[in-house]
Design a protein around this motif. Sequence first.
Motif, mmCIF file in Angstrom:
data_model
loop_
_atom_site.group_PDB
_atom_site.id
_atom_site.type_symbol
_atom_site.label_atom_id
_atom_site.label_comp_id
_atom_site.label_asym_id
_atom_site.label_seq_id
_atom_site.Cartn_x
_atom_site.Cartn_y
_atom_site.Cartn_z
ATOM 1 N N TYR A 20 0.913 -1.382 -0.108
ATOM 2 C CA TYR A 20 -0.002 -0.060 0.075
ATOM 3 C C TYR A 20 0.664 1.248 0.164
ATOM 4 N N LEU A 21 1.922 1.402 0.830
ATOM 5 C CA LEU A 21 2.583 2.503 0.907
ATOM 6 C C LEU A 21 3.369 2.819 -0.203
ATOM 7 N N GLY B 37 3.571 6.197 -2.314
ATOM 8 C CA GLY B 37 4.803 6.717 -2.345
ATOM 9 C C GLY B 37 5.310 7.303 -1.197
ATOM 10 N N LYS B 38 4.718 7.072 -0.081
ATOM 11 C CA LYS B 38 5.004 7.709 1.472
ATOM 12 C C LYS B 38 4.774 6.844 2.446
ATOM 13 N N GLY B 39 5.317 6.874 3.708
ATOM 14 C CA GLY B 39 4.774 6.184 4.777
ATOM 15 C C GLY B 39 5.931 5.010 5.064
ATOM 16 N N VAL B 40 5.983 4.522 6.352
ATOM 17 C CA VAL B 40 6.679 3.378 6.877
ATOM 18 C C VAL B 40 6.062 2.461 7.594
ATOM 19 N N CYS B 41 6.485 1.219 7.908
ATOM 20 C CA CYS B 41 6.103 0.415 8.840
ATOM 21 C C CYS B 41 6.921 -0.463 9.557
ATOM 22 N N TYR C 178 -4.109 10.052 3.833
ATOM 23 C CA TYR C 178 -4.214 8.848 3.493
ATOM 24 C C TYR C 178 -4.724 7.725 4.744
ATOM 25 N N ALA C 179 -4.833 8.502 5.939
ATOM 26 C CA ALA C 179 -5.169 7.405 7.236
ATOM 27 C C ALA C 179 -6.018 6.854 7.218
ATOM 28 N N ASP C 180 -7.545 7.609 6.681
ATOM 29 C CA ASP C 180 -8.595 6.937 6.603
ATOM 30 C C ASP C 180 -8.635 5.731 5.743
#
Length: 428
Positions: free
Chosen positions: A366-367, A371-375, A394-396
């Motif tokens: 998904y990220l 093109g952004k975010g980490v896990c 993009y949180a929701d």
Amino acid sequence: MNIGETLNLLETKECRELFCKLYEKKADENKLRYVSVLGGYKSNFGDGEVELFTSAGRTEICGNHTDHNHGKVLCGSINLDCVAAAGKNDTNEIRIISETFNQDFTIDISDLEPSPRFAGTTDLTKGIIKAFLNEGYKVGGFTAYTTSNVIASAGVSSSASYEMLICSIINELYNDGKIDVVSYAHMGKYSENVYWKKGSGLMDQMACAVGGLIALDFKNPVAPVVDKLDFDFAKTGYSMIMVQTGKGHADLSEEYSSIPNEMKSVAAYFGKETLSECSEDELIANIADVRKKCSDRAVMRALHFFEENKKVDSAVKALKENNFDEVLKQITASGNSSWKYLQNTYITGAVEEQGIPVALALTEIYLKKIGKGVCRVNGGGFAGVIQTFVPDEYADEYVKYIDSLLGQGSAHNMKIRPIGAACINRLI
């Protein structure tokens, strides 16, 4: 205060301001939790003198499985908590009712022997009481009615949150609120180590008790260095979302304890108790013999420890410089190290169950699309939760995406709250 007076306290402007700090947009919703707890207390114990208590859950940001070897952690308290109404009962007994877990148990302070199971809330509570007595603090009888929305068995420390709640109650009712939160943490650790036979460190308890975003250095575990960071995650444009991946880790103490035990076996090779007393250079210089005397997995976990401490330092430096892109980079690196070196994303004896890797893989896909975010894996690991930082816009969408794949209610949008474990009456 009696229950009526305490209910009036909840209606004051000062209480509203406090709850906005603790719960932000969910201040009113959480006020009703306290009202409900007071109602439960009155129904079971009558209308006596009572005080209100809160103890946060926690999340680590960087520094997975380093505290038990006296390393470094970046962590924070979250806006999920255990709350309680509690009051003295002028007996030698402590009775606690947990609304959330449908428990009602009584402990005689003169009988604090753990059960043969070394498990469960009663043993954990006995361990806290014993720790208070061991340290020369006062303990007496009380009644408490509790509830919790800290996700159980999921890596956000529902157990440590409960421990710190009990510490707050005993401190306020019998020690005039004079005991510091570092002492709380040590008493919680004692309880888990001795009454649960779980090789825990101090991080969970410290994060739940201190509050806010904190950097911890456990080089001197008796007096860990606590650096409270003045950083507002809300201004980064990212939401922190915890995802429950399925089976919890409440029954995984053996796997959890294997990590500190293997790390300490490497330290023992060099004649030390913990890896904090060793160096990565000397490990690498002796790698062939250490692999023979310990194990390859122990070596990998030791390398994770040393590298993870560096990541914490880099992340803390970046936070102080307001460089959140670098923080995200270190969070990603921490998660990769946990997966590859620490090896705590699934149980080696049950490789068919890989809830954490599945959640990480789905999140990474998904990220990559946005093109952004980490896990990363969060907490003890093996099962439980992952932590995702996703752009606010993009949180929701991410919550809907992951809920559709892992089950409704899997994802939880969390906030860092500024207060850890405390007596509400004292704060207002």
